[in-house]
Design a protein around this motif. Structure first.
Motif, PDB file in Angstrom:
ATOM      1  N   LEU A  44       0.710  -1.796  -0.200  1.00 57.99           N
ATOM      2  CA  LEU A  44      -0.078  -0.051  -0.189  1.00 57.99           C
ATOM      3  C   LEU A  44       1.161   1.243  -0.034  1.00 57.99           C
ATOM      4  O   LEU A  44       0.395   1.903  -0.841  1.00 57.99           O
ATOM      5  CB  LEU A  44      -1.021   0.085   1.371  1.00 57.99           C
ATOM      6  N   ARG A  45       1.979   1.316   0.896  1.00 50.68           N
ATOM      7  CA  ARG A  45       2.823   2.345   0.573  1.00 50.68           C
ATOM      8  C   ARG A  45       3.451   2.758  -0.368  1.00 50.68           C
ATOM      9  O   ARG A  45       3.902   3.571  -0.938  1.00 50.68           O
ATOM     10  CB  ARG A  45       3.969   1.920   2.004  1.00 50.68           C
ATOM     11  N   SER A  93       2.655   1.672  -3.416  1.00 46.79           N
ATOM     12  CA  SER A  93       1.219   2.225  -3.946  1.00 46.79           C
ATOM     13  C   SER A  93       0.440   3.805  -4.038  1.00 46.79           C
ATOM     14  O   SER A  93       1.015   4.033  -5.610  1.00 46.79           O
ATOM     15  CB  SER A  93       0.525   1.632  -4.621  1.00 46.79           C
ATOM     16  N   GLU A  94       1.013   3.842  -2.941  1.00 46.74           N
ATOM     17  CA  GLU A  94       0.863   5.122  -2.436  1.00 46.74           C
ATOM     18  C   GLU A  94       2.220   6.441  -3.116  1.00 46.74           C
ATOM     19  O   GLU A  94       1.545   7.109  -3.104  1.00 46.74           O
ATOM     20  CB  GLU A  94       0.836   5.519  -0.540  1.00 46.74           C
ATOM     21  N   PHE A 109       1.891   6.503  -6.836  1.00 42.74           N
ATOM     22  CA  PHE A 109       0.493   7.098  -6.845  1.00 42.74           C
ATOM     23  C   PHE A 109       0.930   8.695  -6.636  1.00 42.74           C
ATOM     24  O   PHE A 109       1.290   9.583  -7.638  1.00 42.74           O
ATOM     25  CB  PHE A 109      -0.036   7.019  -6.188  1.00 42.74           C
ATOM     26  N   ARG A 110       1.615   9.256  -5.756  1.00 43.02           N
ATOM     27  CA  ARG A 110       2.438  10.314  -5.336  1.00 43.02           C
ATOM     28  C   ARG A 110       3.528  10.722  -6.362  1.00 43.02           C
ATOM     29  O   ARG A 110       3.454  11.545  -7.178  1.00 43.02           O
ATOM     30  CB  ARG A 110       3.263  10.320  -3.842  1.00 43.02           C
ATOM     31  N   TRP A 133     -12.135  11.745  -2.749  1.00 41.42           N
ATOM     32  CA  TRP A 133     -10.944  12.245  -2.759  1.00 41.42           C
ATOM     33  C   TRP A 133     -10.815  11.638  -0.613  1.00 41.42           C
ATOM     34  O   TRP A 133     -11.647  12.174  -0.409  1.00 41.42           O
ATOM     35  CB  TRP A 133     -10.095  13.409  -2.799  1.00 41.42           C
ATOM     36  N   SER A 134     -10.047  10.252  -0.995  1.00 39.83           N
ATOM     37  CA  SER A 134      -9.648  10.031   0.689  1.00 39.83           C
ATOM     38  C   SER A 134     -11.462   9.890   1.278  1.00 39.83           C
ATOM     39  O   SER A 134     -11.728  10.251   2.263  1.00 39.83           O
ATOM     40  CB  SER A 134      -9.052  10.664   1.268  1.00 39.83           C
TER      41      SER A 134
END
Ligand code: ADP
Length: 866
Positions: free
Chosen positions: A190-191, A193-194, A197-198, A290-291
């Motif tokens: 997850l981190r 992909s985060e 994405f960033r 978003w979130s």
């Protein structure tokens, strides 16, 4: 234990029995008992009751024990099969107890665990944290947890979480171990992909904005700050609409609303930088989450680069000096053209835009144009296609077309460029015509030269022939000397004319080689004979040799071969005052079916300075200008030789030392004679031979057809000496008449004559209707046109042979021999008669009455090479 209705069925049974005993016993004891006696049964009774009660209690106890054991078993199962590991550790971290799950997490059999330190099973880097954790737990802290890793053989370590609490008054602690490997892994993914994405979000050049449903920015990417110049703090909470220039905000709001309603896709309004300057963009907006909260998204594509490219294209297109056009696809209508297009083709913009080329009649050949357009559609591009275009005024232009399919604003277009090559085409055409003219002029020149040579040779023939006749008569020494000078001058003039004629033929590409069988031996003898005489005259030694294995019967052009040899030998003689001149022939080994012959001409003359050797074979080149004065010559001989040799597939060269002498060599590719048996026979070894006796044609009849008086006299004199009886006809008409009246053994026919030329007359003679007594009589052309095609024409007209003018005895004998002597005609047979000849005189000399004994100072030795 409580009494009453409670209890197990067994205890209830016992109670019933006890009560029955009590009910029955007073009746039996009461009548005859003392107080003591009366008490005893009661006591017994009570005892019985107690016993029963005790039995009951015993029974209940055992039941309770069973129940407890079942419970314990249940709890142990639960403990072991729990998904988490349970450990009991002492204060020093030594394992006292563990459940099965715990043992399997540590990957150690449970029985091996008790008494071992827990820390040993953890990864080294986790041990410190673990020790602290155990200390914390033992000191009574609650809710502690600790993440440690367990090493796994040959793989990634397992991640576990520990929680614990102190028990047994702080002497032990109980630890729960949960496997969190999977959870950690998915957290890590997850981190990542985060982060991905960033990175993407930040790296993207498009401006990305996330805002609240009422249009205030929540989040923007780096492209926004970079492009617009606001800091992220300034941007936060700002109205997205305010990123537009003030005068456009209202319009932007309307467009956005339309986009949210799904009525529009994009907003073309520019954004404003912090400094007020504009950024061309194309924006899309939509609702989303978003979130986990509702929000609006906006993406603005920065069109700066595109607009710049567009502007560059515009400039290129507008200002290009070559006509350019854009047309839409698939209908191929002009959507834009540049100024050059309008200027070159003479239309106004309005006449062009929206039209297709056929409507304008723009292409001279619409089909060709359509073919080019098809290529463009299939390949996406075309390059350098020639098409004729028609101006508005009807004038035709030659265009060179290139084009490409391009997309612009979502549509496909043809972009075509035309280069006007009308001028170039014209120049090319002019050049072509000029070339033809030049070729014609060159042809005319060579024809002129051929005719000139005829015109010059005919009188020269006369002059030389007459002087010859003069020299045969009685002359006093002074007269003889003058006459000899006159003949020598005449001969050199003739050779000059011949050289110039040859060169002009070479340059007109008109020099063709003959292909006839010939005898190399005889050719060498023939050439050698003349040289031998001349050497004798100059007091030089002449050596002639041929190597073993040199083929004798060959096929090629013997006259041209001879010409080169004569040239080189002539030079050798000319430039050698003392010593010797040598001629050698051989074959280059490994030449294959067509032998490559090599000839050498060596002298001991003045030699050639090395720096001059290069240019010797060019036209009109002599070693130094004084050569002409001292030795005569024109500097054409070697140039002609070089051309001839290269026509014969060979090369020519020289090695020389100044003051010592020169050796010229050349090669020539010849074929073997078609008579293979003969061809295989090599040149025999040379033996000194004897001179040839003159031919004797014993009264054969010759008809000489010649219009020129002088030539008549010369020919008559030569033929008369051969014992021939000769009659003369002045032109073709007379010749035909003569042949109607009488038979002749051979006809010598001039070609160019008044009234009826030689070709015409020959055709008439061959025609049986003409009435010649012998239509098949051998006819030999006497041609001044030494060109190959003239000879072909003679043979085509029905003549049997030809001799070149001016006629000399040698060539004449060679030809006459074929027709006047018995037996099958053999090329060069006249020389054969003498056997193998070495030092024979010139073939003419025997006819002219000189003796055959002119010999070099030393007989030529066999195989004398150099
Ligand atoms: P020409 O002999 O008519 O001048 P060529 O082309 O045959 O023309 O020869 C060119 C020149 O080469 C001659 O003038 C002479 O200077 C030089 N040359 C040719 N052959 C010889 C030779 N055997 N020895 C010395 N010089 C030669």
């Amino acid at each position: 234990m409580k009494r009453g209705e409670s209890g197990s069925p067994a205890s209830r049974e016992f109670r019933k029995r006890a009560e029955k005993v009590l009910r029955e016993s007073p009746a039996r004891a009461t009548p005859a008992s003392t107080a003591q006696e009366q008490n005893l049964p009661r006591l017994v009774n009570e005892l019985q009751v107690h016993q029963i009660e005790l039995e009951m209690q015993n029974e209940e106890l055992s039941l309770a024990r069973d129940e407890a054991a079942t419970l314990l078993e249940k709890y142990r199962n639960l403990y072991d099969s729990a998904p988490a590991g349970y450990f009991t550790l002492d204060a020093g971290g030594v394992i006292r107890q563990a459940n099965l799950a715990g043992a399997s997490l540590l990957r150690v059999p449970r029985e091996d665990l008790a008494g071992r330190r827990m820390a040993l099973f953890l990864a080294t880097e986790s041990r410190r944290a673990f020790a602290d954790f155990v200390d914390g737990v033992m000191s009574g802290q609650r809710g502690l947890s600790c993440d440690v890793s367990l090493p796994r053989e040959g793989g990634e370590a397992a991640q576990v979480q520990l929680r614990g609490e102190a028990v047994e008054a702080g002497r032990e602690c109980r630890i729960v171990m949960t496997d969190v490997t999977e959870r950690k892994r998915s957290e890590e993914a997850l981190r990542e992909s985060e982060v991905n994405f960033r990175t993407l979000f930040e790296a993207i050049t498009d401006l990305v904005m996330v805002g609240t449903p009422d249009g205030r920015t929540l989040f923007t990417n780096a492209a926004v700050t970079r492009t617009l110049g606001h800091t992220p703090d300034e941007l936060r909470g700002m109205a997205i609409l305010d990123l537009h220039p003030p005068d456009k905000r209202l319009e932007a709001e309307k467009i956005f609303a339309a986009m949210f309603r799904g009525e529009r896709e994009t907003c073309p309004l520019p954004l404003a930088r912090k400094d007020g300057s504009l950024v061309p963009v194309e924006t899309r907006v939509w609702f989303g989450r978003w979130s986990g909260v509702d929000c609006v998204f906006g993406i603005s594509k920065d069109l700066t680069a595109e607009q710049e490219a567009q502007q560059r294209f515009e400039r290129l297109f507008r200002n290009n000096p070559a006509p350019m056009a854009l047309s839409t696809l698939p209908d191929r209508r002009f959507s834009d053209v540049n100024e050059a297009f309008l200027k070159v083709l003479g239309f106004t913009r309005d006449e062009i835009i929206g039209k297709a080329s056929p409507e304008l009649g723009l292409f001279a050949n619409e089909k060709e144009q359509a073919a080019v357009a098809r290529i463009l559609l299939v390949d996406g591009r075309v390059a350098d296609h020639e098409l004729q275009v028609r101006r508005k005024d009807g004038a035709l232009l030659d265009g060179l077309f290139s084009g490409e399919v391009i997309s612009s604003q979502g549509r496909q277009h043809f972009l075509t460029v035309m280069i006007d090559i009308t001028g170039r085409k014209q120049a090319e055409e002019e050049l072509r015509l000029a070339k033809i003219a030049a070729e014609n002029a060159s042809l005319a020149k060579s024809l002129f030269l051929a005719n000139m040579s005829h015109e010059i040779r005919t009188p020269m023939n006369g002059v030389i022939g007459m002087v010859g006749l003069l020299l045969d008569g009685d002359l006093d020494p002074k007269q003889r000397h003058f006459a000899e000078l006159a003949r020598a001058s005449g001969e050199s003039l003739l050779s000059l004319v011949n050289d110039i004629l040859d060169l002009s033929k070479v340059e007109a590409g008109k020099l063709e080689l003959e292909e006839v069988d010939f005898d190399l031996q005889k050719l060498l003898d023939d050439v050698g004979a003349t040289v031998a005489v001349q050497c004798k005259g100059k007091g030089l030694l002449f050596l002639c040799s041929s190597e073993d294995g040199t083929p004798r019967r060959l096929r090629g052009d013997p006259h041209r071969l001879q010409q080169v040899l004569r040239n080189l030998l002539g030079n050798a003689l000319k430039f050698t005052a003392a010593g010797e001149v040598a001629l050698g022939a051989g074959v280059v080994p490994g030449g294959g079916a067509d032998p490559l012959l090599r000839f050498r001409v060596r002298d001991t003359g003045i030699g050639i300075p090395s720096q001059r050797v290069e240019s010797l074979f060019q036209n009109f080149t002599q070693v130094d200008p004084s050569t002409t004065r001292k030795y005569g010559g024109t500097g054409l001989g070697l140039a002609i030789s070089r051309h001839l040799v290269s026509l014969m597939g060979g090369e020519i060269g020289v090695s020389s030392r100044e003051g010592k002498g020169s050796e010229f060599w050349f090669t020539a590719r010849l074929h073997r004679a078609q008579d293979e048996a003969e061809a295989a026979r090599p040149l025999p070894a040379r033996v000194p031979g004897k001179a040839i006796p003159g031919p004797d044609y014993g009264g054969s009849r010759v008809l000489l057809v010649e219009d020129n008086r002088v030539n008549q006299v010369v020919a008559l004199a030569i033929l008369g000496r051969m014992g021939l009886s000769v009659e003369v006809a002045g032109n073709g008409l007379e010749a035909v008449e003569a042949l109607r009246r009488a038979r002749y053994d051979v006809v010598l026919m001039d070609v160019q004559m008044p009234e009826r030329d030689g070709l015409d007359a020959t055709a008439a003679i061959r025609d049986s209707r003409t009435g010649a007594l012998d239509p098949a009589v051998p006819i030999v052309a006497m041609t001044a046109h030494a060109m190959q095609e003239d000879r072909k024409r003679c043979l085509a007209a029905g003549m049997n042979d030809y001799v070149s003018k001016p006629i000399g005895p040698g060539p004449l004998i060679r030809v006459l021999d074929r027709y006047l002597r018995r037996g099958p005609p053999v090329e060069g047979e006249v020389l054969d008669r003498g056997g193998e000849i070495v030092d024979l005189p010139s073939s003419g000399s025997c006819l002219e009455g000189t003796d055959g004994g002119v010999r070099p100072e030393r007989p030529i030795r066999p195989h004398e090479g150099h």
